[in-house]
Design a protein around this motif. Sequence first.
Motif, PDB file in Angstrom:
ATOM      1  N   LEU A  84      62.520  36.206 -34.032  1.00 55.73           N
ATOM      2  CA  LEU A  84      62.110  35.224 -35.034  1.00 55.73           C
ATOM      3  C   LEU A  84      61.104  34.210 -34.485  1.00 55.73           C
ATOM      4  O   LEU A  84      60.234  33.743 -35.213  1.00 55.73           O
TER       5      LEU A  84
ATOM      6  N   VAL B 281      65.728  36.174 -42.798  1.00 55.87           N
ATOM      7  CA  VAL B 281      66.882  37.083 -42.835  1.00 55.87           C
ATOM      8  C   VAL B 281      67.153  37.538 -44.277  1.00 55.87           C
ATOM      9  O   VAL B 281      67.498  38.697 -44.517  1.00 55.87           O
TER      10      VAL B 281
ATOM     11  N   TYR C 122      68.872  40.728 -34.346  1.00 58.70           N
ATOM     12  CA  TYR C 122      67.925  39.614 -34.289  1.00 58.70           C
ATOM     13  C   TYR C 122      67.932  38.913 -32.932  1.00 58.70           C
ATOM     14  O   TYR C 122      68.990  38.712 -32.322  1.00 58.70           O
TER      15      TYR C 122
ATOM     16  N   ILE D 229      72.479  33.404 -39.415  1.00 63.00           N
ATOM     17  CA  ILE D 229      72.101  34.814 -39.596  1.00 63.00           C
ATOM     18  C   ILE D 229      73.340  35.640 -39.968  1.00 63.00           C
ATOM     19  O   ILE D 229      73.306  36.460 -40.893  1.00 63.00           O
TER      20      ILE D 229
ATOM     21  N   VAL E  79      73.234  39.244 -32.977  1.00 61.99           N
ATOM     22  CA  VAL E  79      72.290  38.156 -32.729  1.00 61.99           C
ATOM     23  C   VAL E  79      72.352  37.749 -31.260  1.00 61.99           C
ATOM     24  O   VAL E  79      73.435  37.704 -30.665  1.00 61.99           O
TER      25      VAL E  79
END
Length: 430
Positions: free
Chosen positions: A112, A144, A154, A201, A215
């Motif tokens: 990101l 997201v 992610y 997320i 994540v």
Amino acid sequence: MQGFRLQNGMLLGAASAATQIEGGDRNNSWYDWYKRGKIKDGSDPAVTTEHYARFREDAQLMQELGLQTYRFGIEWSRLEPAPGRFDEAATAHYREEIQDMLSRGIKPLLTLHHFTNPMWFENMGAFTKRENDQYFLAFVEYAVKSFGDLVSEYITVNEPNVYALGGYMTGEWPPGVRSFGLYRKALTRMAALHIQSYALIHGVRASMGYDDTKVSFANHLRVFQPKNPRNPWHRFCTWFSEKSFQGAATRAMCKGEATFPLCKDPAIRPGEWCDFLAVNYYSRSTIHRLSSDFAKGVPVNDLGWEIYPQGIAEVAHYAYALLPRPIYITENGTCDNADAFRARYIYEHLKALCESGLPVERYYHWCFCDNFEWLEGGSARFGLVHTDYATQKRTVKKSGRFYSEIIRNQGVTEDMYAAYCQVEYNRNEA
Ligand code: BGC
């Protein structure tokens, strides 16, 4: 006897970052840095490899080489050119890119934030102010929601320590500040935002009906060693450098424990904030003062960074001891402009990993095509594929063919070793 087998189920791929490959965006902090004449060879990040227009061609080449997974970034300033104004065309573009990747059987890992800020965010003080958290979190939520049906894995932020060091300590990177106080603040906010994004997320994807979300943050880990282990000053500087650069941030972002040089922050709270350990590994620092050097006589790459393959297993063990999670090597690679020793480098790092006894599930080579290497511009080539910047022609390097064979054979045979890896490294004469 030379050679090794890949660990069972381990996926191999390549990593990249939006600003380094896409071209076309002029609304970000690195384009601004270029405009201010800071890129050593004058390379323009608004050109670089033109991947934004050529993503299909690049993905096709990845598929031909057999890459199984791809770590890539999305450019925040494209998706949100002004605060709160999200761009539908850019969103549709990335969806198309991800769908194309999936259709080729390449598993996406989405970053990101990778060093670059939209200018509006940079101008308001970026990650040095708590009141700016809301902007990053709104972007994360938007991303997201937009890509969550296509992507389950992610990376919140890439290398907060390198970002904070370059931007706020050495001042060599945007915004060009030299202040230990602001370095601490930037590192603290990045840690706080990783933890908040972790929860966000998971929440967004759960509300979309998914339970496979993973994540983490990409952690730049180095090996630190004192130049003279018997010298107390060298030992102190090693301890201090390790802690200020990576030790404290790693604890904060994996476990929610804020210690110096991070500041206390309500968002940095105890927990386990990584579903996998994302490790970026390049080199070892040899310390005799409060700055990083390389030992005399050691093997080095074209930028003078020590090549220390065992270090990849050492830093993976270090992270795993703190939080035992599957390991993804989210970056590992080297600047080798002539592609003279990259194959040997890959061989030795992968071998060290596969013999580490750790659950290494992914290895992302940095990088696919030669690209915009930040301050070094196009002059430092890290790619498995050569980029001709005049014509944008991609040519697979010898190391790229080697990497492809490793995937196909699930390891390195003696014959492959003989064909690709019997080369010498240069040595550090400094
Ligand atoms: C960064 C990449 C960079 C690479 C090689 C990493 O620290 O995440 O963006 O290109 O190192 O310098």
